[in-house]
Motif scaffolding. Structure first.
Motif, short mmCIF file in Angstrom:
data_model
loop_
_atom_site.label_atom_id
_atom_site.label_comp_id
_atom_site.label_asym_id
_atom_site.label_seq_id
_atom_site.Cartn_x
_atom_site.Cartn_y
_atom_site.Cartn_z
N ASN A 102 0.83 -1.20 0.00
CA ASN A 102 0.00 0.00 0.00
C ASN A 102 0.87 1.26 0.00
O ASN A 102 1.83 1.36 0.77
N SER A 106 -3.11 9.06 -3.06
CA SER A 106 -4.32 8.76 -3.84
C SER A 106 -4.07 8.94 -5.33
O SER A 106 -4.97 8.69 -6.14
N TYR A 134 -6.55 1.88 -7.05
CA TYR A 134 -6.93 2.87 -6.04
C TYR A 134 -7.85 2.21 -5.02
O TYR A 134 -8.78 1.48 -5.39
N ILE A 135 -7.59 2.45 -3.72
CA ILE A 135 -8.40 1.89 -2.64
C ILE A 135 -9.23 3.03 -2.05
O ILE A 135 -8.75 3.78 -1.19
N PRO A 136 -10.47 3.22 -2.52
CA PRO A 136 -11.25 4.41 -2.12
C PRO A 136 -11.55 4.50 -0.63
O PRO A 136 -11.55 5.59 -0.07
N GLU A 137 -11.79 3.36 0.03
CA GLU A 137 -12.14 3.42 1.45
C GLU A 137 -10.98 3.89 2.33
O GLU A 137 -11.19 4.36 3.45
N LYS A 138 -9.76 3.79 1.80
CA LYS A 138 -8.58 4.25 2.55
C LYS A 138 -7.93 5.47 1.90
O LYS A 138 -6.99 6.04 2.45
N ASN A 139 -8.41 5.83 0.71
CA ASN A 139 -7.86 6.95 -0.06
C ASN A 139 -6.36 6.78 -0.29
O ASN A 139 -5.58 7.73 -0.16
#
Length: 221
Positions: A102, A106, A134-139
């Motif tokens: 990770n 963003s 892209y991991i939206p829940e973690k930005n």
């Protein structure tokens, strides 16, 4: 429908045995279900067929077009897609390591540049396939990797390269995870590298010593 059936020598098995199993499975599936079957990896019948991506070129949508080409004739079964099952790929390979890192940004374009530096076909490590998401829940963004030979390309080497690329773009690493089960040797290699432990192997792992003793009937050496 079955996409890929790999045979993998985890323990007390050889690659040669897995190759033979793959061939027997492929022939049986083709004969009983009339499904075209391709052999890949160590069971491949030509150099290009070692690569799963080469066999999958065109995906299901172009399978009927691709399968009739002489160089793409199935190893078993008809040279035509099954009406509901399509085609199946089977073979033998080493244990793969699914490893995700990770990145604390963003900006997907940065993550894509880092993934490109790792990917085999983009000039990176020969046994690594990498993609960015892209991991939206973690930005944040994530580099997802499939490492087909973690002995040739150890996880710590891949991780160090990611650190170099992250420094280049001034972004931090904020976490990592295994995707699925992790091979013990891959973890041991990482521990030996970062902790600088000499001659570390699974024989020095307590649980493995107990397991091996149980295999031998409970006697410790």
């Amino acid at each position: 429908a079955v996409d890929v059936v790999p045979f993998i020598p985890i323990r007390n098995a050889t690659m040669e045995e897995c190759v033979q199993l793959a061939k027997e499975f492929g022939e049986t599936l083709a004969n009983k279900c009339n499904v075209p079957v391709y052999l890949y990896g160590e069971a491949a019948t030509s150099p290009e067929r070692k690569d799963l991506d080469w066999i999958r070129e065109g995906e299901y949508e172009r399978l009927a077009e691709m399968i009739v080409k002489p160089e793409r004739k199935p190893d078993f079964g008809p040279a035509a897609p099954h009406p509901t099952a399509g085609a199946t790929i089977t073979g033998a390979r080493k244990v793969m390591a699914g490893f995700n890192v990770n990145i604390g940004t963003s900006d997907l374009s940065v993550a894509k540049k880092i993934a490109k530096a790792l990917h085999a076909k983009k000039g990176g490590f020969s046994t690594v396939k990498a993609m960015a998401a892209y991991i939206p829940e973690k930005n944040i963004t994530q580099i997802g990797m499939s490492i087909s030979d973690f002995e040739k390309t150890p996880l710590y080497r891949v991780f160090e390269m990611i650190k170099i690329e992250c420094e280049r773009y001034n972004v931090p690493i904020v976490g990592a995870e295994f995707c699925g089960m992790a091979p013990l040797k891959a973890i041991i290699d990482v521990a030996a590298y970062y902790l600088k432990i000499d001659n570390l192997s699974e024989d020095r792992v307590l649980e493995m010593a107990v397991y091996k003793a149980m295999e031998k009937g409970g006697a410790f050496e």
